[in-house]
Each structure stands twice: as C-alpha cells, then as structure tokens.
Design an enzyme around this catalytic site. Sequence first.
Site, PDB file in Angstrom:
ATOM      1  N   ASP A   1      -3.333  -6.450   3.851  1.00  0.00           N
ATOM      2  CA  ASP A   1      -2.858  -5.159   3.465  1.00  0.00           C
ATOM      3  C   ASP A   1      -1.777  -4.833   4.455  1.00  0.00           C
ATOM      4  O   ASP A   1      -0.988  -3.666   4.320  1.00  0.00           O
ATOM      5  CB  ASP A   1      -4.128  -4.234   3.760  1.00  0.00           C
ATOM      6  CG  ASP A   1      -5.469  -4.548   2.981  1.00  0.00           C
ATOM      7  OD1 ASP A   1      -5.081  -5.111   2.153  1.00  0.00           O
ATOM      8  OD2 ASP A   1      -6.436  -4.507   3.334  1.00  0.00           O
TER       9      ASP A   1
ATOM     10  N   ARG B   1      -4.846 -13.159  -2.571  1.00  0.00           N
ATOM     11  CA  ARG B   1      -5.023 -13.541  -1.185  1.00  0.00           C
ATOM     12  C   ARG B   1      -5.498 -14.864  -1.270  1.00  0.00           C
ATOM     13  O   ARG B   1      -5.856 -15.423  -0.153  1.00  0.00           O
ATOM     14  CB  ARG B   1      -5.959 -12.588  -0.466  1.00  0.00           C
ATOM     15  CG  ARG B   1      -7.386 -12.403  -0.932  1.00  0.00           C
ATOM     16  CD  ARG B   1      -8.086 -11.478  -0.085  1.00  0.00           C
ATOM     17  NE  ARG B   1      -9.589 -11.944   0.125  1.00  0.00           N
ATOM     18  CZ  ARG B   1     -10.460 -11.231   0.016  1.00  0.00           C
ATOM     19  NH1 ARG B   1     -10.220  -9.839   0.106  1.00  0.00           N
ATOM     20  NH2 ARG B   1     -11.788 -11.665  -0.061  1.00  0.00           N
TER      21      ARG B   1
ATOM     22  N   VAL C   1      -6.542 -12.933  -6.520  1.00  0.00           N
ATOM     23  CA  VAL C   1      -5.320 -14.187  -6.593  1.00  0.00           C
ATOM     24  C   VAL C   1      -4.480 -13.840  -5.535  1.00  0.00           C
ATOM     25  O   VAL C   1      -3.573 -14.652  -5.014  1.00  0.00           O
ATOM     26  CB  VAL C   1      -4.662 -13.968  -8.023  1.00  0.00           C
ATOM     27  CG1 VAL C   1      -3.746 -12.832  -8.360  1.00  0.00           C
ATOM     28  CG2 VAL C   1      -3.874 -15.139  -8.413  1.00  0.00           C
TER      29      VAL C   1
END
Length: 342
Positions: A127, A275, A273
């Site tokens: 993030d 990470r 998908v």
Amino acid sequence: MRVGILTGGGDCPGLNAVIRAVVRKGERRYQDRIFGFLDGWRGVVDEDFIELDVELLRGTLPRGGTILGTSRFTPYMLEDGLDKVRQTIESLRLNGIIAIGGEGTLSCANELSKLGFPIVGVPKTIDNDIGLTERTFGFDTAVAIATEAIDRLHTTAESHNRVMVVEVMGRHVGHIATWAGIAGGSTMTLIPEEPFDIDEVCRALNRRHDRGKHASIVVVAEGARPKPGTLEMGEEKLDQFGHVRLGGIANRIANEIELRTNYETRVTILGHVQRGGSPTAYDRVLSTRFGTAAIDAVHDKAWGEMVALMAGDIVRVPLGDAVAELKTVSPQLWAVAQEFFA
Ligand code: F6P
C-alpha cells in the site's frame, strides 16, 4: 547478539529478501544468531520459532510471501500477551527483535518499544502508506502487476468498445491506483484521498465517447469513496481483527456507469495477485537495503526506530512518528494523474 525477527500483517513481495539480508549480515559480519518467529507476533507470544542461517535462506531472494508465515495477531489481543513477549525474550536471551510489517505490526512495535522492549521496525506493505519513508517494499511489485493488467485490458476494451473498471488494492490510500493509473494510461482514477462524484465520472466518459473514443479504463482504489450523499454504498464488512474488509467497490461503480451511460462495462478486481509472487528488482534491492540497515540498527541499539528510505538513502526514524498518520498521495502527483483523465 541474539536477534529475533518476525513478519506481520498482509504478506508482501520482498519479505524473504529482508529476512535473507538480516541473516546474511547478522551471521557473516556480526556472528549473530537469528531466531525467526512464526506467524508474526503469534510466534513471539507462543515462543514458536525456527533458527535461521544463511544456508536455510538460500534461494529465497526472488520468492514471494514469507518463509516465516504472517498474521495480524498482536500481543495486545491477549490479557497476558505482554508477559508472554517478555518471557520469550528472556528465555531465548534475545538482545533485540526486528519487526517487519505495515501499520498494524509497526504500531504494535511502537507500543512495545515505548514499554522498553528492544525493537527495530522495517516498513513493509504494497500500500506504500507508512509515513516517513518514501517507499515501502512490495509497492513497486504491486504497481508493476497492476500496470501490466491495465495494459492487457486496453486491448480487449478497445476491441469491444467497453468501459473496463479495474480495482486495485491500497486500503485507505490511493498510491497503487495513482501510480498504476499513470503508468497504464487510465481514462480516470478514483482514490480515497479524493472522493468522487459518479455523475462527474459518467459525464467525463460521455465526453470521451463523444470525441470518438469508445473504450475507457477506470482504475478504482479499493478504498475509494463517493462524495457524501452522491452514491449509496453497502455496509462495511470487518475481518476477524476488526479491520474494514475492502474490495468490491468496482462492481458498484461499474453497475452505475452502465446504468447511467449505457456503455457496456466490465469489472476486473485484481485482488491478491498484486501481492503474490516474485518481487521486482527494485523491491529486492530495497528489501536488501532495509534488511542490512535493520541488523545494523540492532547493533546500534536503535530501539524504537524504523529503517526508512529518504531522498534515496536509508535512514532511521522514530517508529512513533512513522505510524502517527498514513502517508497519502501527494497533491503534486495527483495533479499529474488528473492531466490525463478522460
Ligand atoms: O495491506 C495490504 C493489503 O493487501 C491491502 O491492500 C488490502 O486491503 C488488504 O491487505 C487485504 O487483506 P487480506 O489479505 O486480509 O484480505
């Protein structure tokens, strides 16, 4: 020294590269013994660990996930959690612990270090929302995956004259969406920092179609929100740790776009998908730099500090300041993204 290490929160490409770097420098330069706790803070509380060495870490640099396992558990969830952390530190005779994690893990590390526990933090998350570091590792990989997906969606969108709504992760900030939107040439990007008006979104798509462009890519951050009173949203769901479970807003937006514009609209939710799998070269290097800096920080007894990237250099910052507030998308970068909308 005897050093513990753990990975907490959502997994992220580059975790193994950090562990490998800590072990490599710890063992070879400092003759340390490194104890890897399993499943984040859970392993510390239960004294559940494996001893790590250079041999064991072979081949892990390009591997996604974390060989130690991870969880969102914190010692604060148990009445005697802090006592158990203390017991583990004493029984393993640890000089310090390296906590690799995002906001939740590092906030816990900060609280523990304020109580005198010897902890150093390493910022991890796709993030990219941790303060006082320009980057967290994992972000570059997530952006690369999202960008590739957007590139692929362009050709199918153009072939069918469709609007494609692509949802990316990022929790309460829009870093992945903004970067992937710019890199992938999105028609429009919606991020939590800038609540959207669905009317405006549809008007912009209409203007684009009027100009003869019949395919559009709308990138939506999972945490994007409408301006108050402009669009009814469903109830928020919580996970087992009380965190808001995001994901799915793209469906709501796509329905509304199709309803209001009559353009055929499809949804792609990229989800986990973003990470999974191998870290990019950039993330491998950043993770390696963070790992080597973290073991140095342990040897300097820099308790309560976090390694961070600032102006291209690895520095140390107080954990408390780093987790004080989420790092949001800068207005300057957002202005660049907006130049290319619709
Ligand atoms: O914080 C990393 C992250 O991947 C967020 O982008 C996302 O909202 C969340 O974790 C998903 O969590 P979980 O793996 O528990 O579904």
